[in-house]
Design an enzyme around this catalytic site. Structure first.
Site, PDB file in Angstrom:
ATOM      1  N   ASP A  98      77.617  36.601 -19.986  1.00 30.46           N
ATOM      2  CA  ASP A  98      78.536  35.516 -19.687  1.00 30.46           C
ATOM      3  C   ASP A  98      79.682  36.113 -18.874  1.00 30.46           C
ATOM      4  OD1 ASP A  98      80.580  33.662 -19.697  1.00 30.46           O
ATOM      5  OD2 ASP A  98      80.277  33.041 -21.780  1.00 30.46           O
TER       6      ASP A  98
ATOM      7  N   PHE B 208      83.439  34.256 -26.988  1.00 31.76           N
ATOM      8  CA  PHE B 208      83.692  32.837 -26.712  1.00 31.76           C
ATOM      9  C   PHE B 208      82.760  32.375 -25.606  1.00 31.76           C
ATOM     10  CE2 PHE B 208      85.616  29.258 -24.503  1.00 31.76           C
ATOM     11  CZ  PHE B 208      85.898  28.420 -25.567  1.00 31.76           C
TER      12      PHE B 208
ATOM     13  N   LYS C  40      84.477  29.067 -13.571  1.00 35.92           N
ATOM     14  CA  LYS C  40      85.895  29.383 -13.316  1.00 35.92           C
ATOM     15  C   LYS C  40      86.202  29.762 -11.866  1.00 35.92           C
ATOM     16  CE  LYS C  40      87.303  30.459 -18.066  1.00 35.92           C
ATOM     17  NZ  LYS C  40      88.382  29.513 -18.303  1.00 35.92           N
TER      18      LYS C  40
HETATM   19  C1  LIG Z   1      83.548  33.660 -21.256  1.00 34.16           C
HETATM   20  C2  LIG Z   1      83.609  32.169 -21.238  1.00 34.16           C
HETATM   21  N1  LIG Z   1      82.473  31.467 -21.346  1.00 34.16           N
HETATM   22  C3  LIG Z   1      82.486  30.127 -21.311  1.00 34.16           C
HETATM   23  C4  LIG Z   1      83.652  29.416 -21.182  1.00 34.16           C
HETATM   24  C5  LIG Z   1      83.619  27.924 -21.140  1.00 34.16           C
HETATM   25  O1  LIG Z   1      83.882  27.500 -19.859  1.00 34.16           O
HETATM   26  P1  LIG Z   1      84.358  25.988 -19.577  1.00 34.16           P
HETATM   27  O2  LIG Z   1      85.695  25.834 -20.206  1.00 34.16           O
HETATM   28  O3  LIG Z   1      84.364  25.900 -18.080  1.00 34.16           O
HETATM   29  O4  LIG Z   1      83.333  25.107 -20.196  1.00 34.16           O
HETATM   30  C6  LIG Z   1      84.853  30.110 -21.058  1.00 34.16           C
HETATM   31  C7  LIG Z   1      86.131  29.377 -20.930  1.00 34.16           C
HETATM   32  O5  LIG Z   1      87.189  29.861 -21.219  1.00 34.16           O
HETATM   33  C8  LIG Z   1      84.832  31.518 -21.090  1.00 34.16           C
HETATM   34  O6  LIG Z   1      85.955  32.231 -20.985  1.00 34.16           O
END
Ligand SMILES: Cc1ncc(COP(=O)(O)O)c(C=O)c1O
Length: 404
Positions: free
Chosen positions: A228, A143, A257
């Site tokens: 990520d 994700f 986050k």
């Molecule tokens: C691993 C990962 N990447 C990207 C995102 C996207 O982040 P945002 O919701 O701040 O756009 C998330 C959100 O849950 C995530 O867990």
């Protein structure tokens, strides 16, 4: 403007807020430390942290003081000018990431957009004028956010459904299966892009062997390795980044986050060999890296170090995991696995994760559902043995209460 005192929050949401969430029936009004309160005064242990965000818990005094001080001094100025907080936070992040440079944005999805753009710039440079090196290999079940780049990188059909056509060039290997990635890399591949621990997909950890293999594969094929760490980074696993365990270093990292511990901020770190790919005009954001957001980031990192929160997580996590496994053992046909590292744990149920999440909420514990009947426990990094034990008790009670 007219005030709608006569309408309940439920009515306001039903009538005026777009329906892209299946929300829990809960209206939160206050937070302090590891707890939040609903409007009826009920207290909850917050083991969701607003989806892995509130690293320092709610209203940490040092964080509040830093944000408040900056709020009165200067909140926003844009990236047309320098602000010292951005420079200081970039330097601090380079300290954790290694030699390189940082770009600030406002969310995880934005960090990933910048990283996908980085892979295009890298591919273009590698392939020369007539080349088409633009492909990105990510992992099934991953994700990476809800933008078009993020959705394209996300190896889950349910996230992409209804939004075709997405960006071309993305393919999906199987996590911890090096060969599946090797097969997908060709001369048009610019990057491999992975969560070190898959979060939304249900807490699946990249093994050390896999990460080392991927690093080696990317080096051999001249492909960027981008990690990520939006959900698993910033101390959550007991290390600043989850990949540190493996001893490898990626070429670029996405963060968000926990970095602001509740204030929206995202960041991208790029290794020094590739930092010059971004040139003036190649990328930008109005809000990224404001003095205020960076004050929140600086305060978060300061408290993380001063209160030794990563050590704290490393000390307390093993017994907590043991406790969760113990509770799970009492229900062997219902709890299939307990996975994760540090304060990022997923409990895989055979069925009805939403029912157990609701039963825990009714008993004063907030957790987060994830893909495939997984419940995520993502407590603030400040939670200690008392809160951790209480979460195990409530998990056990909820499993008992939902027994068919
Ligand atoms: C691993 C990962 N990447 C990207 C995102 C996207 O982040 P945002 O919701 O701040 O756009 C998330 C959100 O849950 C995530 O867990």
């Amino acid at each position: 403007m007219e005030e709608f005192h006569h309408q309940s929050t439920e009515e306001l949401y039903d009538k005026y807020v777009l329906g892209n969430y299946a929300r829990a029936p809960l209206t939160l009004v206050r937070g302090e430390g590891v707890h939040v309160w609903d409007r009826d005064g009920r207290r909850y242990l917050d083991f969701g942290s607003g989806i892995a965000v509130s690293a320092l818990g709610h209203g940490h005094p040092a964080w509040v003081a830093a944000v408040k001080e900056q709020l009165f001094r200067l909140t926003h100025a844009s990236n047309l000018y320098r602000n010292r907080n951005q420079g200081r936070l970039a330097r601090n992040l380079v300290g954790y990431c290694g030699p390189g440079k940082v770009f600030f944005c406002n969310s995880g999805a934005e960090a990933n957009e910048a990283l996908i753009k980085l892979s295009r710039l890298y591919g273009n440079r590698k392939a020369g004028a007539e080349g088409r090196c633009y492909k990105v290999v990510t992992a099934e079940n991953g994700f990476h956010g809800r933008t078009f780049g993020g959705m394209s990188a996300t190896g889950q059909e349910k996230i992409r459904r209804g939004f075709a056509p997405l960006l071309p060039g993305f393919s999906y290997g199987r996590l911890n299966d090096l060969e599946s990635f090797e097969r997908l890399i060709d001369e048009d591949t610019a990057a491999v892009f992975l969560e070190t621990i898959q979060g939304e997909g249900g807490i699946h950890v990249c093994t050390t062997e896999f990460l080392r293999g991927i690093r080696d594969l990317c080096d051999r094929r001249g492909v960027l390795l981008i990690l990520d760490e939006v959900q698993c980074g910033i101390g959550r696993t007991g290390r600043f980044f989850a990949f540190e365990q493996s001893g490898i270093r990626p070429d670029a990292i996405g963060m968000a986050k926990g970095l602001g511990s509740g204030f929206p901020i995202g960041a991208v770190w790029v290794d020094e060999r590739h930092a010059d790919l971004f040139t003036p005009g190649s990328h930008g954001t109005t809000f990224g890296g404001t003095p205020l957001a960076c004050a929140a980031g600086l305060a978060t990192l300061h408290v993380l170090e001063k209160e030794r929160l990563m050590e704290h997580v490393r000390n307390y996590a093993p017994d907590w995991h043991e406790g969760l496994r113990g509770a799970a053992k009492a229900f062997p046909d219902r709890v299939l696995a307990v996975r994760g590292e540090g304060y990022m744990v997923g409990v895989q149920l055979a069925a009805d994760a939403p029912g157990v999440v609701a039963a825990m909420r009714e008993r004063g514990l907030l957790t987060v559902p994830a893909g495939g009947d997984v419940i995520r426990f993502l407590p603030p990094l400040i939670v200690g043995p008392e809160g951790l034990s209480r979460s195990v008790e409530i998990f056990h009670e909820a499993l008992t209460a939902t027994r068919a």
